[in-house]
Design a protein around this motif. Structure first.
Motif, PDB file in Angstrom:
ATOM      1  N   PRO A   7       0.791  -1.215   0.000  1.00  0.00           N
ATOM      2  CA  PRO A   7       0.000   0.000   0.000  1.00  0.00           C
ATOM      3  C   PRO A   7       0.829   1.273   0.000  1.00  0.00           C
ATOM      4  CG  PRO A   7       0.147  -0.877   2.201  1.00  0.00           C
ATOM      5  CD  PRO A   7       0.840  -1.847   1.312  1.00  0.00           C
ATOM      6  N   ILE A   8       2.141   1.164   0.210  1.00  0.00           N
ATOM      7  CA  ILE A   8       2.973   2.362   0.331  1.00  0.00           C
ATOM      8  C   ILE A   8       3.971   2.423  -0.815  1.00  0.00           C
ATOM      9  CG2 ILE A   8       4.663   3.540   1.781  1.00  0.00           C
ATOM     10  CD1 ILE A   8       3.430   2.204   4.170  1.00  0.00           C
ATOM     11  N   ASP A   9       4.044   3.567  -1.491  1.00  0.00           N
ATOM     12  CA  ASP A   9       5.092   3.768  -2.484  1.00  0.00           C
ATOM     13  C   ASP A   9       5.915   4.971  -2.059  1.00  0.00           C
ATOM     14  OD1 ASP A   9       3.864   6.173  -3.398  1.00  0.00           O
ATOM     15  OD2 ASP A   9       2.477   4.974  -4.589  1.00  0.00           O
ATOM     16  N   ALA A  10       6.960   5.266  -2.862  1.00  0.00           N
ATOM     17  CA  ALA A  10       7.917   6.297  -2.489  1.00  0.00           C
ATOM     18  C   ALA A  10       7.292   7.669  -2.352  1.00  0.00           C
ATOM     19  CB  ALA A  10       9.060   6.321  -3.503  1.00  0.00           C
ATOM     20  N   ASP A  11       6.178   7.917  -3.002  1.00  0.00           N
ATOM     21  CA  ASP A  11       5.563   9.242  -2.995  1.00  0.00           C
ATOM     22  C   ASP A  11       4.371   9.338  -2.050  1.00  0.00           C
ATOM     23  OD1 ASP A  11       7.357  10.153  -4.947  1.00  0.00           O
ATOM     24  OD2 ASP A  11       6.122   9.258  -6.529  1.00  0.00           O
ATOM     25  N   SER A  12       4.089   8.300  -1.324  1.00  0.00           N
ATOM     26  CA  SER A  12       2.893   8.299  -0.487  1.00  0.00           C
ATOM     27  C   SER A  12       3.054   9.179   0.733  1.00  0.00           C
ATOM     28  CB  SER A  12       2.559   6.871  -0.047  1.00  0.00           C
ATOM     29  OG  SER A  12       3.536   6.434   0.873  1.00  0.00           O
ATOM     30  N   ASP A  13       1.915   9.556   1.322  1.00  0.00           N
ATOM     31  CA  ASP A  13       1.937  10.363   2.542  1.00  0.00           C
ATOM     32  C   ASP A  13       2.582   9.595   3.688  1.00  0.00           C
ATOM     33  OD1 ASP A  13       0.712  12.458   1.287  1.00  0.00           O
ATOM     34  OD2 ASP A  13      -1.323  11.891   1.919  1.00  0.00           O
ATOM     35  N   ALA A  14       2.367   8.278   3.713  1.00  0.00           N
ATOM     36  CA  ALA A  14       2.943   7.466   4.780  1.00  0.00           C
ATOM     37  C   ALA A  14       4.464   7.549   4.769  1.00  0.00           C
ATOM     38  CB  ALA A  14       2.493   6.016   4.634  1.00  0.00           C
ATOM     39  N   ILE A  15       5.056   7.470   3.583  1.00  0.00           N
ATOM     40  CA  ILE A  15       6.514   7.572   3.456  1.00  0.00           C
ATOM     41  C   ILE A  15       6.981   8.938   3.922  1.00  0.00           C
ATOM     42  CG2 ILE A  15       8.400   7.770   1.794  1.00  0.00           C
ATOM     43  CD1 ILE A  15       7.815   4.947   2.296  1.00  0.00           C
ATOM     44  N   LEU A  16       6.266   9.969   3.486  1.00  0.00           N
ATOM     45  CA  LEU A  16       6.648  11.334   3.871  1.00  0.00           C
ATOM     46  C   LEU A  16       6.557  11.528   5.377  1.00  0.00           C
ATOM     47  CD1 LEU A  16       4.904  13.393   1.029  1.00  0.00           C
ATOM     48  CD2 LEU A  16       7.335  12.883   1.284  1.00  0.00           C
ATOM     49  N   ASN A  17       5.534  10.937   5.993  1.00  0.00           N
ATOM     50  CA  ASN A  17       5.390  11.040   7.444  1.00  0.00           C
ATOM     51  C   ASN A  17       6.539  10.356   8.165  1.00  0.00           C
ATOM     52  OD1 ASN A  17       3.000  12.483   7.295  1.00  0.00           O
ATOM     53  ND2 ASN A  17       1.703  10.652   7.359  1.00  0.00           N
ATOM     54  N   LEU A  18       6.932   9.196   7.636  1.00  0.00           N
ATOM     55  CA  LEU A  18       8.069   8.491   8.233  1.00  0.00           C
ATOM     56  C   LEU A  18       9.347   9.305   8.102  1.00  0.00           C
ATOM     57  CD1 LEU A  18       7.389   4.841   6.968  1.00  0.00           C
ATOM     58  CD2 LEU A  18       7.116   5.690   9.305  1.00  0.00           C
ATOM     59  N   GLN A  19       9.536   9.900   6.937  1.00  0.00           N
ATOM     60  CA  GLN A  19      10.730  10.712   6.712  1.00  0.00           C
ATOM     61  C   GLN A  19      10.738  11.937   7.617  1.00  0.00           C
ATOM     62  OE1 GLN A  19      10.267  11.304   2.478  1.00  0.00           O
ATOM     63  NE2 GLN A  19      11.686   9.634   1.983  1.00  0.00           N
ATOM     64  N   GLU A  20       9.561  12.545   7.805  1.00  0.00           N
ATOM     65  CA  GLU A  20       9.471  13.711   8.683  1.00  0.00           C
ATOM     66  C   GLU A  20       9.794  13.326  10.123  1.00  0.00           C
ATOM     67  OE1 GLU A  20       5.595  15.330   8.165  1.00  0.00           O
ATOM     68  OE2 GLU A  20       6.000  16.099   6.151  1.00  0.00           O
ATOM     69  N   LYS A  21       9.316  12.156  10.547  1.00  0.00           N
ATOM     70  CA  LYS A  21       9.588  11.698  11.904  1.00  0.00           C
ATOM     71  C   LYS A  21      11.078  11.461  12.113  1.00  0.00           C
ATOM     72  CE  LYS A  21       7.843   8.548  15.444  1.00  0.00           C
ATOM     73  NZ  LYS A  21       6.866   7.490  15.765  1.00  0.00           N
ATOM     74  N   ILE A  22      11.722  10.928  11.076  1.00  0.00           N
ATOM     75  CA  ILE A  22      13.168  10.710  11.133  1.00  0.00           C
ATOM     76  C   ILE A  22      13.901  12.030  11.307  1.00  0.00           C
ATOM     77  CG2 ILE A  22      15.177  10.108   9.717  1.00  0.00           C
ATOM     78  CD1 ILE A  22      13.590   7.707   8.702  1.00  0.00           C
ATOM     79  N   GLU A  23      13.477  13.042  10.545  1.00  0.00           N
ATOM     80  CA  GLU A  23      14.134  14.340  10.630  1.00  0.00           C
ATOM     81  C   GLU A  23      13.939  14.968  12.007  1.00  0.00           C
ATOM     82  OE1 GLU A  23      16.237  15.617   8.417  1.00  0.00           O
ATOM     83  OE2 GLU A  23      15.934  13.705   7.399  1.00  0.00           O
ATOM     84  N   VAL A  24      12.742  14.800  12.576  1.00  0.00           N
ATOM     85  CA  VAL A  24      12.485  15.324  13.920  1.00  0.00           C
ATOM     86  C   VAL A  24      13.386  14.647  14.944  1.00  0.00           C
ATOM     87  CG1 VAL A  24      10.793  15.450  15.794  1.00  0.00           C
ATOM     88  CG2 VAL A  24      10.102  16.013  13.456  1.00  0.00           C
ATOM     89  N   LEU A  25      13.488  13.315  14.845  1.00  0.00           N
ATOM     90  CA  LEU A  25      14.341  12.570  15.768  1.00  0.00           C
ATOM     91  C   LEU A  25      15.808  12.964  15.623  1.00  0.00           C
ATOM     92  CD1 LEU A  25      12.723   9.020  15.500  1.00  0.00           C
ATOM     93  CD2 LEU A  25      12.889  10.401  17.577  1.00  0.00           C
TER      94      LEU A  25
END
Length: 238
Positions: A7-25
């Protein structure tokens, strides 16, 4: 094939949310490290001689234990009535060929030792093991090698050739791992790294002590006691 399995591809909101969480951490980790690492370096500088002596004695103690064990095994193989020949003189360590380089040799050794001392990697088990191996080799070269050998190993360490991770870069993963799976694992890793930093004893000292640098006295007392015990075990004199 069921498309819901992916259900998840490179452009999905889920991926972006994960990437944002990584940046916050990563941002939180960096904030802690900016405060913590200079403090820890100040502590190491304040007890540099004790750290180095403790490391040398620890290596010596391990070597002596190993030698005793090998001697017992050799004795066992030869039989209980076997006695060591009298008059064997142990081989002494090599003397430094150029006395004029001794001061510079000591400086290079101390600089490299503090850079890769195992205490810097107390929360990274794999990195700490590499640091143990590197400092063991460093001590061996300093005690038995030439100035040129130490100089070369010093350059080797500071050239980033020890395979220890001194950077904050995300490690590479196999291409077979999906992007989402990797990002989730990276979040877990970063969360653990942040937790380890926040719960480290030095961070507790930094954030709770009225005068954090007073912790140096506690460290000196700890290493003085440990060095005293190691000297006794190895029968070395200051």
């Amino acid at each position: 094939m069921n498309e819901n399995l992916f259900p998840i591809d490179a452009d999905s909101d889920a991926i972006l949310n994960l990437q944002e969480k990584i940046e916050v951490l990563k941002g939180k980790i960096e904030e802690v490290e900016i405060k913590l690492f200079p403090f820890e370096q100040s502590l190491r500088n304040a007890i540099a001689d004790l750290l180095i002596e403790e490391r040398e004695l620890t290596i010596l103690y391990k070597e002596q234990k190993k030698a005793k064990k090998e001697k017992r095994l050799a004795q066992k193989r030869k039989g209980k009535n076997y006695k060591e020949p009298i008059g064997i003189v142990p081989v002494s360590k090599k003397e430094v060929a150029e006395k004029t380089n001794q001061k510079e040799k000591k400086r290079l050794y101390k600089e490299a030792m503090l850079y890769v001392h195992p205490d810097k990697f107390s929360m990274q088990e794999n990195e700490q093991q590499k640091a143990l191996e590197t400092t063991t080799k460093l001590i061996e070269i300093y005690q038995n090698g030439s100035f040129e050998e130490l100089e070369a190993f010093h350059a080797h360490i500071f050239g980033g050739n020890t395979t220890m991770n001194f950077s904050k870069d995300i490690s590479l993963v196999k291409k077979t791992t999906s992007n989402a799976t990797y990002l989730k694992k990276e979040i877990e890793r970063l969360e653990k790294q942040l937790t380890d930093l926040l719960y480290s004893y030095t961070y507790k000292v930094l954030t709770t002590y009225k005068n954090p640098l007073s912790f140096v006295d506690e460290l000196k007392a700890y290493y003085d006691d440990r060095i005293f015990k190691l000297r006794k075990r190895t029968r070395t004199k200051k």
